[in-house]
Write a protein that holds these residues in place. Sequence first.
Motif, PDB file in Angstrom:
ATOM      1  N   UNK A 111       0.826  -1.211   0.000  1.00  0.00           N
ATOM      2  CA  UNK A 111       0.000   0.000   0.000  1.00  0.00           C
ATOM      3  C   UNK A 111       0.861   1.262   0.000  1.00  0.00           C
ATOM      4  N   UNK A 112       2.021   1.204   0.632  1.00  0.00           N
ATOM      5  CA  UNK A 112       2.931   2.344   0.629  1.00  0.00           C
ATOM      6  C   UNK A 112       3.455   2.594  -0.787  1.00  0.00           C
ATOM      7  N   UNK A 113       3.854   1.529  -1.476  1.00  0.00           N
ATOM      8  CA  UNK A 113       4.349   1.674  -2.849  1.00  0.00           C
ATOM      9  C   UNK A 113       3.236   2.127  -3.786  1.00  0.00           C
ATOM     10  N   UNK A 114       2.056   1.538  -3.662  1.00  0.00           N
ATOM     11  CA  UNK A 114       0.930   1.939  -4.515  1.00  0.00           C
ATOM     12  C   UNK A 114       0.592   3.406  -4.288  1.00  0.00           C
ATOM     13  N   UNK A 128       1.675  20.193  -9.592  1.00  0.00           N
ATOM     14  CA  UNK A 128       1.766  20.395  -8.161  1.00  0.00           C
ATOM     15  C   UNK A 128       3.044  19.884  -7.537  1.00  0.00           C
ATOM     16  N   UNK A 129       3.061  19.961  -6.214  1.00  0.00           N
ATOM     17  CA  UNK A 129       4.207  19.568  -5.400  1.00  0.00           C
ATOM     18  C   UNK A 129       3.706  18.597  -4.337  1.00  0.00           C
ATOM     19  N   UNK A 130       4.353  17.439  -4.238  1.00  0.00           N
ATOM     20  CA  UNK A 130       3.956  16.458  -3.237  1.00  0.00           C
ATOM     21  C   UNK A 130       4.500  16.869  -1.873  1.00  0.00           C
ATOM     22  N   UNK A 131       3.738  16.559  -0.844  1.00  0.00           N
ATOM     23  CA  UNK A 131       4.214  16.767   0.527  1.00  0.00           C
ATOM     24  C   UNK A 131       3.984  15.483   1.306  1.00  0.00           C
ATOM     25  N   UNK A 132       4.991  15.120   2.101  1.00  0.00           N
ATOM     26  CA  UNK A 132       4.858  13.942   2.957  1.00  0.00           C
ATOM     27  C   UNK A 132       5.832  14.039   4.117  1.00  0.00           C
ATOM     28  N   UNK A 133       5.431  13.425   5.218  1.00  0.00           N
ATOM     29  CA  UNK A 133       6.286  13.397   6.394  1.00  0.00           C
ATOM     30  C   UNK A 133       7.268  12.243   6.284  1.00  0.00           C
ATOM     31  N   UNK A 134       8.417  12.415   6.939  1.00  0.00           N
ATOM     32  CA  UNK A 134       9.416  11.351   7.027  1.00  0.00           C
ATOM     33  C   UNK A 134       9.883  11.239   8.468  1.00  0.00           C
ATOM     34  N   UNK A 175      12.632   2.911   1.944  1.00  0.00           N
ATOM     35  CA  UNK A 175      11.326   3.487   1.648  1.00  0.00           C
ATOM     36  C   UNK A 175      10.256   2.943   2.588  1.00  0.00           C
ATOM     37  N   UNK A 176       9.524   3.858   3.141  1.00  0.00           N
ATOM     38  CA  UNK A 176       8.301   3.579   3.909  1.00  0.00           C
ATOM     39  C   UNK A 176       7.685   4.942   4.177  1.00  0.00           C
ATOM     40  N   UNK A 177       6.403   5.073   3.884  1.00  0.00           N
ATOM     41  CA  UNK A 177       5.707   6.323   4.149  1.00  0.00           C
ATOM     42  C   UNK A 177       5.269   6.364   5.613  1.00  0.00           C
TER      43      UNK A 177
END
Length: 179
Positions: A111-114, A128-134, A175-177
């Motif tokens: 699900x993270x990869x999808x 646009x610009x993606x935003x995500x926490x790490x 990688x992991x969201x």
Amino acid sequence: MAGPALGVELAGPVSNEVLDRLRRMLSGLSERFVEERPGHFDLSVVAERLDVVDIDQERSRPCLVVVAGPEVGDKEIFEAEHADLPDLEPLIGFAPTHDVSIIAMCNHRVDHAVTALLTAAVMAIVGGVVSFEVHDWQLPTVRGLPGLIAITPGPAPTVYGTSELLRAWVTHPDFRLVK
């Protein structure tokens, strides 16, 4: 259980033409496609159509893709999500007026990869610009990836970047969201 979510910040509304292109693309990636209102899509994305191997062999992954902002719907959610953000214009080059949320409804590795690759596909249409926490331990890796625009400091650093960043990040072993 809901899984990871990514946001795409937009400088303006999504036109009807772009929304039609988005609708066609999402429909083509999905086993089940329901548009609850214009710009609000409930999907079952076939992982293999994004070149993601689904080791669980569940055939498709439940996701939501939601366009939000003034005159689109979910305006209140957009405003609430952006209320506590810093001024983004100096970081990403514009002040967002709309966004697209891509939300996985499960939290397996697939699900993270999808979610990441679906977001990159959405960005190919809407921009646009993606935003995500790490996590802090992921920062050194993310800083070295192409397509990085900015990182905000803090206990939950937020990364801003291009679809190229997402495509590079999803191939990295770390990688992991963050949900």
